[in-house]
Scaffold this motif. Structure first.
Motif, PDB file in Angstrom:
ATOM      1  N   GLU A 277      34.070  59.892  78.584  1.00  0.00           N
ATOM      2  CA  GLU A 277      32.700  60.368  78.363  1.00  0.00           C
ATOM      3  C   GLU A 277      31.752  59.236  77.963  1.00  0.00           C
ATOM      4  OE1 GLU A 277      34.854  60.859  74.413  1.00  0.00           O
ATOM      5  OE2 GLU A 277      35.291  60.927  76.558  1.00  0.00           O
ATOM      6  N   PHE A 278      32.291  58.143  77.445  1.00  0.00           N
ATOM      7  CA  PHE A 278      31.420  57.020  77.091  1.00  0.00           C
ATOM      8  C   PHE A 278      30.736  56.434  78.336  1.00  0.00           C
ATOM      9  CE2 PHE A 278      34.053  55.891  73.048  1.00  0.00           C
ATOM     10  CZ  PHE A 278      33.543  57.004  72.420  1.00  0.00           C
ATOM     11  N   ASP A 279      31.387  56.563  79.474  1.00  0.00           N
ATOM     12  CA  ASP A 279      30.793  56.076  80.725  1.00  0.00           C
ATOM     13  C   ASP A 279      29.648  56.964  81.205  1.00  0.00           C
ATOM     14  OD1 ASP A 279      32.640  53.997  80.792  1.00  0.00           O
ATOM     15  OD2 ASP A 279      34.094  55.149  81.962  1.00  0.00           O
ATOM     16  N   TRP A 280      29.459  58.111  80.569  1.00  0.00           N
ATOM     17  CA  TRP A 280      28.382  59.025  80.968  1.00  0.00           C
ATOM     18  C   TRP A 280      27.014  58.599  80.430  1.00  0.00           C
ATOM     19  CZ3 TRP A 280      30.841  64.459  79.632  1.00  0.00           C
ATOM     20  CH2 TRP A 280      31.896  64.715  80.524  1.00  0.00           C
ATOM     21  N   VAL A 281      26.972  57.687  79.473  1.00  0.00           N
ATOM     22  CA  VAL A 281      25.684  57.295  78.898  1.00  0.00           C
ATOM     23  C   VAL A 281      24.797  56.738  80.018  1.00  0.00           C
ATOM     24  CG1 VAL A 281      24.515  55.764  77.268  1.00  0.00           C
ATOM     25  CG2 VAL A 281      26.674  56.854  76.633  1.00  0.00           C
ATOM     26  N   GLY A 282      23.593  57.283  80.135  1.00  0.00           N
ATOM     27  CA  GLY A 282      22.678  56.906  81.202  1.00  0.00           C
ATOM     28  C   GLY A 282      22.857  57.722  82.467  1.00  0.00           C
ATOM     29  N   GLN A 283      23.747  58.731  82.425  1.00  0.00           N
ATOM     30  CA  GLN A 283      23.993  59.561  83.588  1.00  0.00           C
ATOM     31  C   GLN A 283      23.697  61.034  83.265  1.00  0.00           C
ATOM     32  OE1 GLN A 283      27.110  58.383  86.359  1.00  0.00           O
ATOM     33  NE2 GLN A 283      28.084  57.252  84.682  1.00  0.00           N
ATOM     34  N   GLU A 284      23.646  61.833  84.316  1.00  0.00           N
ATOM     35  CA  GLU A 284      23.355  63.253  84.160  1.00  0.00           C
ATOM     36  C   GLU A 284      24.570  64.099  84.502  1.00  0.00           C
ATOM     37  OE1 GLU A 284      19.849  64.216  86.412  1.00  0.00           O
ATOM     38  OE2 GLU A 284      18.524  63.308  84.906  1.00  0.00           O
ATOM     39  N   LEU A 285      24.624  65.280  83.859  1.00  0.00           N
ATOM     40  CA  LEU A 285      25.698  66.245  84.071  1.00  0.00           C
ATOM     41  C   LEU A 285      25.110  67.590  84.469  1.00  0.00           C
ATOM     42  CD1 LEU A 285      27.621  65.753  80.683  1.00  0.00           C
ATOM     43  CD2 LEU A 285      28.187  64.656  82.856  1.00  0.00           C
ATOM     44  N   LEU A 286      25.822  68.302  85.295  1.00  0.00           N
ATOM     45  CA  LEU A 286      25.522  69.704  85.542  1.00  0.00           C
ATOM     46  C   LEU A 286      26.557  70.511  84.771  1.00  0.00           C
ATOM     47  CD1 LEU A 286      23.688  71.671  87.129  1.00  0.00           C
ATOM     48  CD2 LEU A 286      25.466  71.708  88.911  1.00  0.00           C
ATOM     49  N   VAL A 287      26.089  71.270  83.795  1.00  0.00           N
ATOM     50  CA  VAL A 287      26.977  72.081  82.953  1.00  0.00           C
ATOM     51  C   VAL A 287      26.545  73.526  83.115  1.00  0.00           C
ATOM     52  CG1 VAL A 287      27.930  72.413  80.653  1.00  0.00           C
ATOM     53  CG2 VAL A 287      27.120  70.151  81.337  1.00  0.00           C
ATOM     54  N   GLY A 288      27.354  74.319  83.816  1.00  0.00           N
ATOM     55  CA  GLY A 288      26.908  75.665  84.142  1.00  0.00           C
ATOM     56  C   GLY A 288      25.638  75.564  84.962  1.00  0.00           C
ATOM     57  N   GLY A 289      24.580  76.225  84.489  1.00  0.00           N
ATOM     58  CA  GLY A 289      23.303  76.186  85.195  1.00  0.00           C
ATOM     59  C   GLY A 289      22.310  75.211  84.613  1.00  0.00           C
ATOM     60  N   ALA A 290      22.729  74.356  83.686  1.00  0.00           N
ATOM     61  CA  ALA A 290      21.824  73.415  83.023  1.00  0.00           C
ATOM     62  C   ALA A 290      22.153  71.977  83.408  1.00  0.00           C
ATOM     63  CB  ALA A 290      21.911  73.580  81.509  1.00  0.00           C
ATOM     64  N   ARG A 291      21.132  71.141  83.419  1.00  0.00           N
ATOM     65  CA  ARG A 291      21.316  69.719  83.714  1.00  0.00           C
ATOM     66  C   ARG A 291      21.041  68.924  82.441  1.00  0.00           C
ATOM     67  NH1 ARG A 291      17.834  65.849  86.411  1.00  0.00           N
ATOM     68  NH2 ARG A 291      16.360  67.557  86.780  1.00  0.00           N
ATOM     69  N   LEU A 292      21.988  68.081  82.058  1.00  0.00           N
ATOM     70  CA  LEU A 292      21.902  67.294  80.837  1.00  0.00           C
ATOM     71  C   LEU A 292      21.863  65.819  81.169  1.00  0.00           C
ATOM     72  CD1 LEU A 292      24.665  69.076  78.680  1.00  0.00           C
ATOM     73  CD2 LEU A 292      22.274  69.742  78.999  1.00  0.00           C
ATOM     74  N   SER A 293      21.195  65.051  80.319  1.00  0.00           N
ATOM     75  CA  SER A 293      21.149  63.598  80.455  1.00  0.00           C
ATOM     76  C   SER A 293      21.763  62.982  79.202  1.00  0.00           C
ATOM     77  CB  SER A 293      19.699  63.126  80.623  1.00  0.00           C
ATOM     78  OG  SER A 293      19.637  61.713  80.700  1.00  0.00           O
ATOM     79  N   VAL A 294      22.861  62.271  79.361  1.00  0.00           N
ATOM     80  CA  VAL A 294      23.577  61.688  78.226  1.00  0.00           C
ATOM     81  C   VAL A 294      22.871  60.394  77.816  1.00  0.00           C
ATOM     82  CG1 VAL A 294      25.785  60.805  77.398  1.00  0.00           C
ATOM     83  CG2 VAL A 294      25.729  62.710  79.046  1.00  0.00           C
TER      84      VAL A 294
ATOM     85  N   VAL B  44      18.496  68.033  77.228  1.00  0.00           N
ATOM     86  CA  VAL B  44      18.451  69.041  78.288  1.00  0.00           C
ATOM     87  C   VAL B  44      17.295  68.693  79.222  1.00  0.00           C
ATOM     88  CG1 VAL B  44      18.266  71.485  78.851  1.00  0.00           C
ATOM     89  CG2 VAL B  44      19.390  70.780  76.720  1.00  0.00           C
ATOM     90  N   VAL B  45      17.626  68.337  80.454  1.00  0.00           N
ATOM     91  CA  VAL B  45      16.621  67.972  81.444  1.00  0.00           C
ATOM     92  C   VAL B  45      16.135  69.204  82.195  1.00  0.00           C
ATOM     93  CG1 VAL B  45      16.178  66.599  83.524  1.00  0.00           C
ATOM     94  CG2 VAL B  45      17.640  65.686  81.713  1.00  0.00           C
ATOM     95  N   GLU B  46      17.069  70.060  82.535  1.00  0.00           N
ATOM     96  CA  GLU B  46      16.770  71.285  83.280  1.00  0.00           C
ATOM     97  C   GLU B  46      17.478  72.433  82.589  1.00  0.00           C
ATOM     98  OE1 GLU B  46      17.816  72.080  87.625  1.00  0.00           O
ATOM     99  OE2 GLU B  46      16.365  70.436  87.764  1.00  0.00           O
ATOM    100  N   GLY B  47      16.741  73.459  82.202  1.00  0.00           N
ATOM    101  CA  GLY B  47      17.327  74.572  81.479  1.00  0.00           C
ATOM    102  C   GLY B  47      18.170  75.472  82.372  1.00  0.00           C
ATOM    103  N   GLY B  48      18.946  76.326  81.726  1.00  0.00           N
ATOM    104  CA  GLY B  48      19.771  77.271  82.451  1.00  0.00           C
ATOM    105  C   GLY B  48      20.854  77.821  81.551  1.00  0.00           C
ATOM    106  N   ARG B  49      21.588  78.779  82.080  1.00  0.00           N
ATOM    107  CA  ARG B  49      22.660  79.421  81.313  1.00  0.00           C
ATOM    108  C   ARG B  49      23.941  78.615  81.444  1.00  0.00           C
ATOM    109  NH1 ARG B  49      26.944  82.702  82.449  1.00  0.00           N
ATOM    110  NH2 ARG B  49      27.555  84.244  80.880  1.00  0.00           N
ATOM    111  N   LEU B  50      24.654  78.501  80.325  1.00  0.00           N
ATOM    112  CA  LEU B  50      26.005  77.951  80.383  1.00  0.00           C
ATOM    113  C   LEU B  50      26.897  78.794  79.502  1.00  0.00           C
ATOM    114  CD1 LEU B  50      26.863  76.077  77.656  1.00  0.00           C
ATOM    115  CD2 LEU B  50      25.058  74.665  78.594  1.00  0.00           C
TER     116      LEU B  50
END
Length: 263
Positions: free
Chosen positions: A176-193, A235-241
């Motif tokens: 997960e440390f490699d995620w810094v500066g990257q985005e994730l899709l978690v359920g219906g939400a988009r996150l930026s680490v 949280v970059v893009e909201g949604g349900r998770l």
């Protein structure tokens, strides 16, 4: 990769509330996460102009280990907070009235005893969250990293020592440390680490006894050369998770990919 556990912490420093699902909004925490705090009487916090302050300005595990012995439960429908101490002392009060908040402050101040400073205030500041960093966001723990720490020190640790919102499975330890500066899709939400999570003395506290029985930051440094466990994301893009939702690594933000290289 998937979400294994999901928690919010309505009162800064107090107990977790397990969730099955949640709807995230851009630029916000989980709904009601770190919404309330007991502000120490000598803290320079102005509710009319709220800003981030370090956690020692509030009742918290790092400075007040005994708070882990309190059980708290927030009802967002009625707006009431219920508190129960280890000695059987209980209180249920509305958070939406000055009298209710004063009653909660008095209960928590009595519990802190000599650790209470000045005249603590129990606050709910609309639009403000009492987070441990300046950016509102979501904290994530890779359970494989926690298990790697447990294997190194030869003991189990309650995951809630780390007070994260999302606990994840399905990736190697420390990946997960490699995620810094990257985005994730978690359920219906988009996150930026945006950062790794540096662990503080709060993680030393046993949640059942309130004793500082394991120096987690020192053990992380000893075995892994750093004091980090987990990451923080906005949280970059909201949604349900929900628990069980898949997690997909999306890579750097699109605008970052399109930037021309620096000569």
């Amino acid at each position: 990769m998937q979400v294994e556990r999901l928690y919010r912490f309505p009162v800064k420093g107090l107990s977790a509330e397990s969730l099955e699902d949640v709807r995230l909004s851009p630029g916000e925490t989980l709904p009601h996460d770190r919404r309330f705090a007991l502000v120490q009487g000598d803290a320079p916090f102005d509710a009319a102009a709220p800003r981030f302050l370090p956690k020692q300005n509030f009742a918290c595990m790092m400075a007040n280990a005994r708070v882990v012995l309190l059980h708290s439960a927030f009802d967002p429908v009625s707006g009431t907070l219920s508190l129960a101490g280890p000695d059987g002392d209980r209180l249920t009060a509305p958070t939406g009235t000055a009298a209710g908040r004063a009653g909660i402050a008095a209960f928590l101040t009595r519990f802190l005893g000599e650790e209470a400073r000045g005249e603590p205030r129990f606050l709910d500041v609309p639009g403000h969250a009492f987070t441990d960093q300046k950016l509102k966001g979501v904290s994530l723990i890779n359970l494989a990293s926690l298990h790697a720490l447990e294997a190194a020190i030869g003991r189990r640790l309650d995951p809630l020592r780390f007070r994260a919102n999302l606990y994840l499975s399905g990736l190697p330890a420390w990946a997960e440390f490699d995620w810094v500066g990257q985005e994730l899709l978690v359920g219906g939400a988009r996150l930026s680490v945006f950062r790794r999570t540096r662990r503080c003395p709060a993680t030393q506290v046993n949640l059942e006894t309130a004793e500082r029985d394991c120096d987690v930051p020192a053990l992380l440094r000893q075995h892994f050369g750093h004091a980090d466990l987990g990451v923080h994301a906005t949280v970059v893009e909201g949604g349900r998770l929900a628990v069980g939702d898949a997690i997909e690594l999306l890579g750097p933000p699109a605008e970052a990919e399109s930037d021309p290289p620096v000569a």
